[in-house]
Design an enzyme around this catalytic site. Structure first.
Site, PDB file in Angstrom:
ATOM      1  N   SER A 175       0.835  -1.198   0.000  1.00 30.33           N
ATOM      2  CA  SER A 175       0.000   0.000   0.000  1.00 30.33           C
ATOM      3  C   SER A 175       0.869   1.246   0.000  1.00 30.33           C
ATOM      4  O   SER A 175       1.668   1.456   0.919  1.00 30.33           O
ATOM      5  CB  SER A 175      -0.899   0.024   1.234  1.00 30.33           C
ATOM      6  OG  SER A 175      -1.532   1.284   1.348  1.00 30.33           O
TER       7      SER A 175
ATOM      8  N   HIS B 229      -1.206  -1.066  -4.180  1.00 34.88           N
ATOM      9  CA  HIS B 229      -2.516  -0.833  -3.571  1.00 34.88           C
ATOM     10  C   HIS B 229      -2.626   0.651  -3.264  1.00 34.88           C
ATOM     11  O   HIS B 229      -1.786   1.216  -2.551  1.00 34.88           O
ATOM     12  CB  HIS B 229      -2.650  -1.662  -2.294  1.00 34.88           C
ATOM     13  CG  HIS B 229      -4.024  -1.635  -1.710  1.00 34.88           C
ATOM     14  ND1 HIS B 229      -5.046  -2.450  -2.152  1.00 34.88           N
ATOM     15  CD2 HIS B 229      -4.548  -0.894  -0.706  1.00 34.88           C
ATOM     16  CE1 HIS B 229      -6.138  -2.217  -1.448  1.00 34.88           C
ATOM     17  NE2 HIS B 229      -5.863  -1.261  -0.566  1.00 34.88           N
TER      18      HIS B 229
ATOM     19  N   ASP C 293      -4.851   3.551  -1.710  1.00 32.39           N
ATOM     20  CA  ASP C 293      -5.961   3.841  -0.806  1.00 32.39           C
ATOM     21  C   ASP C 293      -6.466   5.257  -1.027  1.00 32.39           C
ATOM     22  O   ASP C 293      -5.752   6.231  -0.784  1.00 32.39           O
ATOM     23  CB  ASP C 293      -5.510   3.680   0.647  1.00 32.39           C
ATOM     24  CG  ASP C 293      -5.307   2.228   1.029  1.00 32.39           C
ATOM     25  OD1 ASP C 293      -6.254   1.437   0.866  1.00 32.39           O
ATOM     26  OD2 ASP C 293      -4.207   1.872   1.484  1.00 32.39           O
TER      27      ASP C 293
ATOM     28  N   MET D  51      -9.134   8.049   0.089  1.00 38.11           N
ATOM     29  CA  MET D  51      -9.990   8.363   1.240  1.00 38.11           C
ATOM     30  C   MET D  51     -10.548   9.769   1.094  1.00 38.11           C
ATOM     31  O   MET D  51      -9.824  10.694   0.707  1.00 38.11           O
ATOM     32  CB  MET D  51      -9.185   8.236   2.536  1.00 38.11           C
ATOM     33  CG  MET D  51      -8.603   6.843   2.734  1.00 38.11           C
ATOM     34  SD  MET D  51      -7.802   6.588   4.343  1.00 38.11           S
ATOM     35  CE  MET D  51      -6.304   7.517   4.128  1.00 38.11           C
TER      36      MET D  51
ATOM     37  N   HIS E 107      -8.427   1.258  -4.079  1.00 35.42           N
ATOM     38  CA  HIS E 107      -9.374   0.968  -3.003  1.00 35.42           C
ATOM     39  C   HIS E 107     -10.071   2.270  -2.628  1.00 35.42           C
ATOM     40  O   HIS E 107      -9.490   3.130  -1.962  1.00 35.42           O
ATOM     41  CB  HIS E 107      -8.593   0.380  -1.823  1.00 35.42           C
ATOM     42  CG  HIS E 107      -9.415   0.114  -0.612  1.00 35.42           C
ATOM     43  ND1 HIS E 107      -8.846  -0.189   0.612  1.00 35.42           N
ATOM     44  CD2 HIS E 107     -10.761   0.088  -0.404  1.00 35.42           C
ATOM     45  CE1 HIS E 107      -9.790  -0.377   1.508  1.00 35.42           C
ATOM     46  NE2 HIS E 107     -10.965  -0.204   0.918  1.00 35.42           N
TER      47      HIS E 107
ATOM     48  N   MET F 230     -12.216   4.256  -0.505  1.00 30.42           N
ATOM     49  CA  MET F 230     -12.862   4.409   0.797  1.00 30.42           C
ATOM     50  C   MET F 230     -13.602   5.738   0.777  1.00 30.42           C
ATOM     51  O   MET F 230     -13.224   6.699   1.450  1.00 30.42           O
ATOM     52  CB  MET F 230     -11.822   4.343   1.920  1.00 30.42           C
ATOM     53  CG  MET F 230     -11.272   2.957   2.135  1.00 30.42           C
ATOM     54  SD  MET F 230      -9.989   2.880   3.417  1.00 30.42           S
ATOM     55  CE  MET F 230      -8.547   3.240   2.422  1.00 30.42           C
TER      56      MET F 230
ATOM     57  N   MET G 100     -11.489  -6.305   4.950  1.00 28.36           N
ATOM     58  CA  MET G 100     -10.691  -5.424   5.801  1.00 28.36           C
ATOM     59  C   MET G 100     -10.364  -6.154   7.099  1.00 28.36           C
ATOM     60  O   MET G 100     -11.255  -6.649   7.793  1.00 28.36           O
ATOM     61  CB  MET G 100     -11.453  -4.135   6.097  1.00 28.36           C
ATOM     62  CG  MET G 100     -11.658  -3.224   4.896  1.00 28.36           C
ATOM     63  SD  MET G 100     -10.107  -2.703   4.111  1.00 28.36           S
ATOM     64  CE  MET G 100      -9.329  -1.786   5.476  1.00 28.36           C
TER      65      MET G 100
ATOM     66  N   GLY H  41      -9.236   3.447   7.122  1.00 30.68           N
ATOM     67  CA  GLY H  41      -8.981   4.876   7.260  1.00 30.68           C
ATOM     68  C   GLY H  41      -7.664   5.251   7.877  1.00 30.68           C
ATOM     69  O   GLY H  41      -7.231   6.390   7.769  1.00 30.68           O
ATOM     70  N   PHE H  42      -6.987   4.312   8.528  1.00 28.06           N
ATOM     71  CA  PHE H  42      -5.718   4.617   9.194  1.00 28.06           C
ATOM     72  C   PHE H  42      -4.733   3.483   8.957  1.00 28.06           C
ATOM     73  O   PHE H  42      -5.089   2.306   9.092  1.00 28.06           O
ATOM     74  CB  PHE H  42      -5.915   4.790  10.706  1.00 28.06           C
ATOM     75  CG  PHE H  42      -6.834   5.917  11.085  1.00 28.06           C
ATOM     76  CD1 PHE H  42      -6.344   7.198  11.251  1.00 28.06           C
ATOM     77  CD2 PHE H  42      -8.193   5.694  11.245  1.00 28.06           C
ATOM     78  CE1 PHE H  42      -7.204   8.244  11.595  1.00 28.06           C
ATOM     79  CE2 PHE H  42      -9.056   6.731  11.585  1.00 28.06           C
ATOM     80  CZ  PHE H  42      -8.559   8.013  11.756  1.00 28.06           C
TER      81      PHE H  42
ATOM     82  N   ASP I 205      -6.544  -6.720   3.907  1.00 22.02           N
ATOM     83  CA  ASP I 205      -5.909  -5.406   4.030  1.00 22.02           C
ATOM     84  C   ASP I 205      -5.985  -4.942   5.474  1.00 22.02           C
ATOM     85  O   ASP I 205      -7.078  -4.734   6.009  1.00 22.02           O
ATOM     86  CB  ASP I 205      -6.629  -4.415   3.115  1.00 22.02           C
ATOM     87  CG  ASP I 205      -6.047  -3.011   3.168  1.00 22.02           C
ATOM     88  OD1 ASP I 205      -5.035  -2.784   3.857  1.00 22.02           O
ATOM     89  OD2 ASP I 205      -6.612  -2.122   2.497  1.00 22.02           O
ATOM     90  N   GLY I 206      -4.801  -4.796   6.097  1.00 23.91           N
ATOM     91  CA  GLY I 206      -4.743  -4.228   7.438  1.00 23.91           C
ATOM     92  C   GLY I 206      -3.937  -5.083   8.391  1.00 23.91           C
ATOM     93  O   GLY I 206      -4.294  -6.230   8.651  1.00 23.91           O
TER      94      GLY I 206
ATOM     95  N   GLY J  46       1.279  -2.297   4.157  1.00 23.99           N
ATOM     96  CA  GLY J  46       1.747  -0.922   4.010  1.00 23.99           C
ATOM     97  C   GLY J  46       2.921  -0.605   4.892  1.00 23.99           C
ATOM     98  O   GLY J  46       4.072  -0.607   4.465  1.00 23.99           O
ATOM     99  N   SER J  47       2.639  -0.350   6.171  1.00 25.76           N
ATOM    100  CA  SER J  47       3.705   0.059   7.087  1.00 25.76           C
ATOM    101  C   SER J  47       4.771  -1.013   7.219  1.00 25.76           C
ATOM    102  O   SER J  47       5.962  -0.704   7.323  1.00 25.76           O
ATOM    103  CB  SER J  47       3.125   0.430   8.456  1.00 25.76           C
ATOM    104  OG  SER J  47       2.340  -0.623   8.979  1.00 25.76           O
TER     105      SER J  47
END
Length: 219
Positions: free
Chosen positions: A9, A34, A36, A38, A67, A69, A138, A143-144, A176-177, A198-199
């Protein structure tokens, strides 16, 4: 068996250097980027829109997994398709017109993906599984970035994998997440085959982290 795909991401990438970040992902062997999106309404944060996707498209051959959102995603499908999205994911919670919105994605020549939040049951999308190329589950609240993986969401992945087999469908199952070198194995075991991270990817050596994830899903 479904092909395993890694979808880092770019929400966790360096926003000032998307071109070089995409090249790093390609070099590391990622399958998707990916993206995101928002809107500050469906989720509290605001990220970026179709213009950013369009600016990145000439610089990468990666599959752009967009994606959305956003509230009423059907209003934005055509602009993201024109911008270069290969997959557009929309939340069942974000529109009263999920059938029409998914059909609109397909009519735009883009793969259609439906998304469910951690609190949303699989029952809410059973009626559209024949319209999608992918289901995104998810595994954190949207959102975060940087949230902890919710293992209870794996029940939904297992349910979707069983439904896919029962109905003879061919959609990918994406998660995702909170995906890292530990949770990715849980997700694969449950039946997922597309993994958004992502992170975990960007908070270390990108090559090393992507390879670690690849080893985890192949091993």
């Amino acid at each position: 068996m479904k092909t395993m795909k890694l979808a880092p991401s770019i929400l966790s990438a360096d926003y000032a250097n998307f071109e070089s970040e995409l090249k790093r992902l390609e070099a590391a062997g990622a399958d998707y980027a990916h993206i995101d999106v928002m809107d500050g309404h469906f989720v509290p944060n605001i990220s970026f829109g179709a213009g950013v996707v369009e600016s990145m498209r000439p610089h990468s051959k990666l599959v752009f997994d967009c994606h959305l959102m956003v509230t009423n995603p059907e209003h934005h499908i055509e602009e993201f398709a024109r911008a270069g999205a290969d997959i557009i994911s929309i939340h069942v919670e974000a529109t009263p017109h999920i059938h029409g919105a998914l059909q609109k994605i397909r009519q735009a020549g883009v793969k259609a993906s439906v998304v469910i939040n951690p609190g949303t049951p699989v029952d809410s999308i059973k009626h559209v599984l024949n319209l999608v190329d992918q289901v995104l589950v998810m595994t954190v609240n949207p959102g975060f970035g940087g949230q902890a993986f919710l293992p209870e969401t794996m029940d939904k992945v297992r349910e979707l994998a069983a439904l896919r087999e029962e109905k003879g469908l061919d959609f990918d199952i994406e998660v995702d997440g909170g995906i890292d070198d530990q949770s990715i194995s849980q997700a694969k075991e449950a039946g997922a085959n597309v993994f958004v991270a992502g992170s975990y990817v960007f908070n270390g050596d990108v090559n090393e982290r992507v390879q670690t994830l690849r080893d985890a899903v192949n091993g």
